[in-house]
Design a protein around this motif. Sequence first.
Motif, PDB file in Angstrom:
ATOM      1  N   GLU A  69       1.705 -10.717  15.773  1.00  0.00           N
ATOM      2  CA  GLU A  69       0.573  -9.851  15.445  1.00  0.00           C
ATOM      3  C   GLU A  69       0.127 -10.090  13.991  1.00  0.00           C
ATOM      4  O   GLU A  69      -1.062 -10.198  13.702  1.00  0.00           O
ATOM      5  CB  GLU A  69       0.998  -8.396  15.644  1.00  0.00           C
ATOM      6  CG  GLU A  69      -0.170  -7.474  15.815  1.00  0.00           C
ATOM      7  CD  GLU A  69       0.251  -6.108  16.341  1.00  0.00           C
ATOM      8  OE1 GLU A  69       0.083  -5.868  17.542  1.00  0.00           O
ATOM      9  OE2 GLU A  69       0.763  -5.309  15.549  1.00  0.00           O
ATOM     10  N   LEU A  70       1.115 -10.195  13.100  1.00  0.00           N
ATOM     11  CA  LEU A  70       0.774 -10.462  11.690  1.00  0.00           C
ATOM     12  C   LEU A  70       0.188 -11.855  11.505  1.00  0.00           C
ATOM     13  O   LEU A  70      -0.745 -12.046  10.722  1.00  0.00           O
ATOM     14  CB  LEU A  70       2.013 -10.276  10.803  1.00  0.00           C
ATOM     15  CG  LEU A  70       2.352  -8.824  10.474  1.00  0.00           C
ATOM     16  CD1 LEU A  70       3.728  -8.722   9.819  1.00  0.00           C
ATOM     17  CD2 LEU A  70       1.302  -8.216   9.537  1.00  0.00           C
ATOM     18  N   TYR A 105      11.400   1.264   4.008  1.00  0.00           N
ATOM     19  CA  TYR A 105      10.049   1.201   3.467  1.00  0.00           C
ATOM     20  C   TYR A 105      10.054   0.348   2.206  1.00  0.00           C
ATOM     21  O   TYR A 105      10.901   0.539   1.330  1.00  0.00           O
ATOM     22  CB  TYR A 105       9.597   2.641   3.162  1.00  0.00           C
ATOM     23  CG  TYR A 105       8.344   2.754   2.357  1.00  0.00           C
ATOM     24  CD1 TYR A 105       7.122   2.356   2.893  1.00  0.00           C
ATOM     25  CD2 TYR A 105       8.371   3.252   1.060  1.00  0.00           C
ATOM     26  CE1 TYR A 105       5.962   2.451   2.150  1.00  0.00           C
ATOM     27  CE2 TYR A 105       7.214   3.355   0.306  1.00  0.00           C
ATOM     28  CZ  TYR A 105       6.017   2.957   0.858  1.00  0.00           C
ATOM     29  OH  TYR A 105       4.881   3.058   0.129  1.00  0.00           O
ATOM     30  N   GLU A 110       4.570  -0.695  -2.411  1.00  0.00           N
ATOM     31  CA  GLU A 110       3.620  -1.681  -2.946  1.00  0.00           C
ATOM     32  C   GLU A 110       4.005  -2.012  -4.384  1.00  0.00           C
ATOM     33  O   GLU A 110       4.106  -1.136  -5.233  1.00  0.00           O
ATOM     34  CB  GLU A 110       2.193  -1.112  -2.878  1.00  0.00           C
ATOM     35  CG  GLU A 110       1.123  -1.954  -3.564  1.00  0.00           C
ATOM     36  CD  GLU A 110       0.971  -3.361  -2.996  1.00  0.00           C
ATOM     37  OE1 GLU A 110       1.922  -4.150  -3.082  1.00  0.00           O
ATOM     38  OE2 GLU A 110      -0.138  -3.669  -2.511  1.00  0.00           O
ATOM     39  N   TYR A 140       6.723  -6.888   1.736  1.00  0.00           N
ATOM     40  CA  TYR A 140       5.945  -5.647   1.903  1.00  0.00           C
ATOM     41  C   TYR A 140       5.489  -5.425   3.340  1.00  0.00           C
ATOM     42  O   TYR A 140       5.548  -4.309   3.865  1.00  0.00           O
ATOM     43  CB  TYR A 140       4.745  -5.736   0.946  1.00  0.00           C
ATOM     44  CG  TYR A 140       3.793  -4.575   0.982  1.00  0.00           C
ATOM     45  CD1 TYR A 140       4.222  -3.291   0.646  1.00  0.00           C
ATOM     46  CD2 TYR A 140       2.457  -4.757   1.334  1.00  0.00           C
ATOM     47  CE1 TYR A 140       3.335  -2.224   0.664  1.00  0.00           C
ATOM     48  CE2 TYR A 140       1.570  -3.699   1.348  1.00  0.00           C
ATOM     49  CZ  TYR A 140       2.016  -2.438   1.012  1.00  0.00           C
ATOM     50  OH  TYR A 140       1.137  -1.388   1.035  1.00  0.00           O
ATOM     51  N   CYS A 141       5.061  -6.500   4.003  1.00  0.00           N
ATOM     52  CA  CYS A 141       4.564  -6.408   5.384  1.00  0.00           C
ATOM     53  C   CYS A 141       5.671  -6.325   6.424  1.00  0.00           C
ATOM     54  O   CYS A 141       5.406  -5.960   7.559  1.00  0.00           O
ATOM     55  CB  CYS A 141       3.751  -7.657   5.721  1.00  0.00           C
ATOM     56  SG  CYS A 141       2.022  -7.522   5.373  1.00  0.00           S
ATOM     57  N   SER A 170      -3.028   1.709  -1.534  1.00  0.00           N
ATOM     58  CA  SER A 170      -2.346   0.909  -0.521  1.00  0.00           C
ATOM     59  C   SER A 170      -2.519   1.583   0.837  1.00  0.00           C
ATOM     60  O   SER A 170      -2.939   2.743   0.911  1.00  0.00           O
ATOM     61  CB  SER A 170      -0.872   0.760  -0.883  1.00  0.00           C
ATOM     62  OG  SER A 170      -0.288   2.026  -1.078  1.00  0.00           O
ATOM     63  N   PHE A 171      -2.160   0.835   1.874  1.00  0.00           N
ATOM     64  CA  PHE A 171      -2.420   1.300   3.246  1.00  0.00           C
ATOM     65  C   PHE A 171      -1.159   1.252   4.094  1.00  0.00           C
ATOM     66  O   PHE A 171      -0.367   0.327   3.897  1.00  0.00           O
ATOM     67  CB  PHE A 171      -3.514   0.437   3.877  1.00  0.00           C
ATOM     68  CG  PHE A 171      -4.796   0.520   3.116  1.00  0.00           C
ATOM     69  CD1 PHE A 171      -5.703   1.530   3.374  1.00  0.00           C
ATOM     70  CD2 PHE A 171      -5.063  -0.387   2.100  1.00  0.00           C
ATOM     71  CE1 PHE A 171      -6.879   1.622   2.650  1.00  0.00           C
ATOM     72  CE2 PHE A 171      -6.233  -0.294   1.362  1.00  0.00           C
ATOM     73  CZ  PHE A 171      -7.147   0.711   1.635  1.00  0.00           C
ATOM     74  N   SER A 195       0.184  -4.140   9.702  1.00  0.00           N
ATOM     75  CA  SER A 195       1.221  -3.775  10.678  1.00  0.00           C
ATOM     76  C   SER A 195       1.675  -2.321  10.507  1.00  0.00           C
ATOM     77  O   SER A 195       1.871  -1.610  11.492  1.00  0.00           O
ATOM     78  CB  SER A 195       2.411  -4.721  10.542  1.00  0.00           C
ATOM     79  OG  SER A 195       2.796  -4.831   9.193  1.00  0.00           O
ATOM     80  N   HIS A 196       1.845  -1.884   9.274  1.00  0.00           N
ATOM     81  CA  HIS A 196       2.311  -0.502   9.045  1.00  0.00           C
ATOM     82  C   HIS A 196       1.237   0.514   9.446  1.00  0.00           C
ATOM     83  O   HIS A 196       1.558   1.629   9.863  1.00  0.00           O
ATOM     84  CB  HIS A 196       2.704  -0.291   7.580  1.00  0.00           C
ATOM     85  CG  HIS A 196       3.711  -1.285   7.100  1.00  0.00           C
ATOM     86  ND1 HIS A 196       4.925  -1.443   7.719  1.00  0.00           N
ATOM     87  CD2 HIS A 196       3.682  -2.178   6.093  1.00  0.00           C
ATOM     88  CE1 HIS A 196       5.585  -2.402   7.095  1.00  0.00           C
ATOM     89  NE2 HIS A 196       4.866  -2.867   6.116  1.00  0.00           N
ATOM     90  N   LYS A 244       5.955   6.367   7.055  1.00  0.00           N
ATOM     91  CA  LYS A 244       7.226   7.076   6.843  1.00  0.00           C
ATOM     92  C   LYS A 244       7.354   8.133   7.931  1.00  0.00           C
ATOM     93  O   LYS A 244       6.871   9.258   7.787  1.00  0.00           O
ATOM     94  CB  LYS A 244       7.247   7.715   5.456  1.00  0.00           C
ATOM     95  CG  LYS A 244       7.254   6.692   4.332  1.00  0.00           C
ATOM     96  CD  LYS A 244       7.149   7.373   2.991  1.00  0.00           C
ATOM     97  CE  LYS A 244       7.030   6.358   1.877  1.00  0.00           C
ATOM     98  NZ  LYS A 244       6.270   6.897   0.747  1.00  0.00           N
ATOM     99  N   TYR A 253       5.914  -8.572  16.703  1.00  0.00           N
ATOM    100  CA  TYR A 253       5.455  -8.053  15.405  1.00  0.00           C
ATOM    101  C   TYR A 253       4.972  -9.218  14.524  1.00  0.00           C
ATOM    102  O   TYR A 253       3.923  -9.147  13.896  1.00  0.00           O
ATOM    103  CB  TYR A 253       6.625  -7.307  14.757  1.00  0.00           C
ATOM    104  CG  TYR A 253       6.338  -6.613  13.455  1.00  0.00           C
ATOM    105  CD1 TYR A 253       5.871  -5.302  13.445  1.00  0.00           C
ATOM    106  CD2 TYR A 253       6.572  -7.242  12.231  1.00  0.00           C
ATOM    107  CE1 TYR A 253       5.641  -4.639  12.241  1.00  0.00           C
ATOM    108  CE2 TYR A 253       6.334  -6.582  11.031  1.00  0.00           C
ATOM    109  CZ  TYR A 253       5.872  -5.284  11.040  1.00  0.00           C
ATOM    110  OH  TYR A 253       5.646  -4.630   9.854  1.00  0.00           O
ATOM    111  N   CYS A 259      -1.672  -6.813   5.064  1.00  0.00           N
ATOM    112  CA  CYS A 259      -1.292  -5.426   4.744  1.00  0.00           C
ATOM    113  C   CYS A 259      -1.939  -4.930   3.460  1.00  0.00           C
ATOM    114  O   CYS A 259      -1.610  -3.854   2.965  1.00  0.00           O
ATOM    115  CB  CYS A 259       0.221  -5.321   4.637  1.00  0.00           C
ATOM    116  SG  CYS A 259       1.033  -5.878   6.148  1.00  0.00           S
ATOM    117  N   VAL A 299       2.075   7.895   1.733  1.00  0.00           N
ATOM    118  CA  VAL A 299       1.694   6.491   1.574  1.00  0.00           C
ATOM    119  C   VAL A 299       2.710   5.627   2.310  1.00  0.00           C
ATOM    120  O   VAL A 299       3.912   5.769   2.094  1.00  0.00           O
ATOM    121  CB  VAL A 299       1.649   6.127   0.073  1.00  0.00           C
ATOM    122  CG1 VAL A 299       1.375   4.632  -0.112  1.00  0.00           C
ATOM    123  CG2 VAL A 299       0.594   6.953  -0.644  1.00  0.00           C
ATOM    124  N   GLY A 300       2.244   4.772   3.177  1.00  0.00           N
ATOM    125  CA  GLY A 300       3.132   3.918   3.966  1.00  0.00           C
ATOM    126  C   GLY A 300       3.537   4.623   5.249  1.00  0.00           C
ATOM    127  O   GLY A 300       3.302   5.828   5.403  1.00  0.00           O
TER     128      GLY A 300
END
Lengths: 84, 110
Positions: free
Chosen positions: B30-31, B98, B101, B80-81, A59-60, A15-16, A74, B27, B49, A71-72
């Motif tokens: 979708e996940l 945010y 991870e 996290y997701c 990470s993605f 999703s991100h 932002k 959202y 994710c 990363v992420g």
Amino acid sequence: MTDKPVKLYTLSTCSHCKSTKKFLNECTVQYEFVEVDLLEGEERKAILEDIKKLNPRCSFPTLIIGDEVIVGFKEKKIKEALGL
Amino acid sequence: MDVEKLFESLRKVQELKGYYFNKDKAYVLELLSALILNKDRYGYMVCPCRLASGDREADRDILCPCVYREPDVKEYGSCYCGLYGSKEWRAGKVDVDYVPERRPPEKMGF
């Protein structure tokens, strides 16, 4: 607008990652992207090695704007790096 | 598997445990579709994710809901997701920018 190269490593399911792509598209930024989960074998291994050097957590999304690694998703940081 | 059915069944079970879906249903769907896709790909519903190794044992900690959901919801309000979170988070009382991870890199099975 930046003239720095923009490269994005994503997962097709994340999703991100989708939010990051959408944001870059809205900013009309040209970028290259790789959907790592869709790669296999040696190709995936090689890309993962590249990502680990930039982001050890691998990470993605991992986004590279010029020399900067974000990363992420932002939004604020991305805008700053793009000079928006 | 029908994504709306998955939505309803997970919602009921997870709300009883104190975990609420993101208030943005599109959202969430979708996940959940990505979870269904991962089930087809790997045989199990692994976190959309994160990069799965394809080895169920190595991916055990990131089967959704992952083992990091509890500490992430406690610390940040959501996982996290951004799929699950606390009741307060769903109500918009927690501002999550945010969630980093938390999975240790050595856990990655690739």
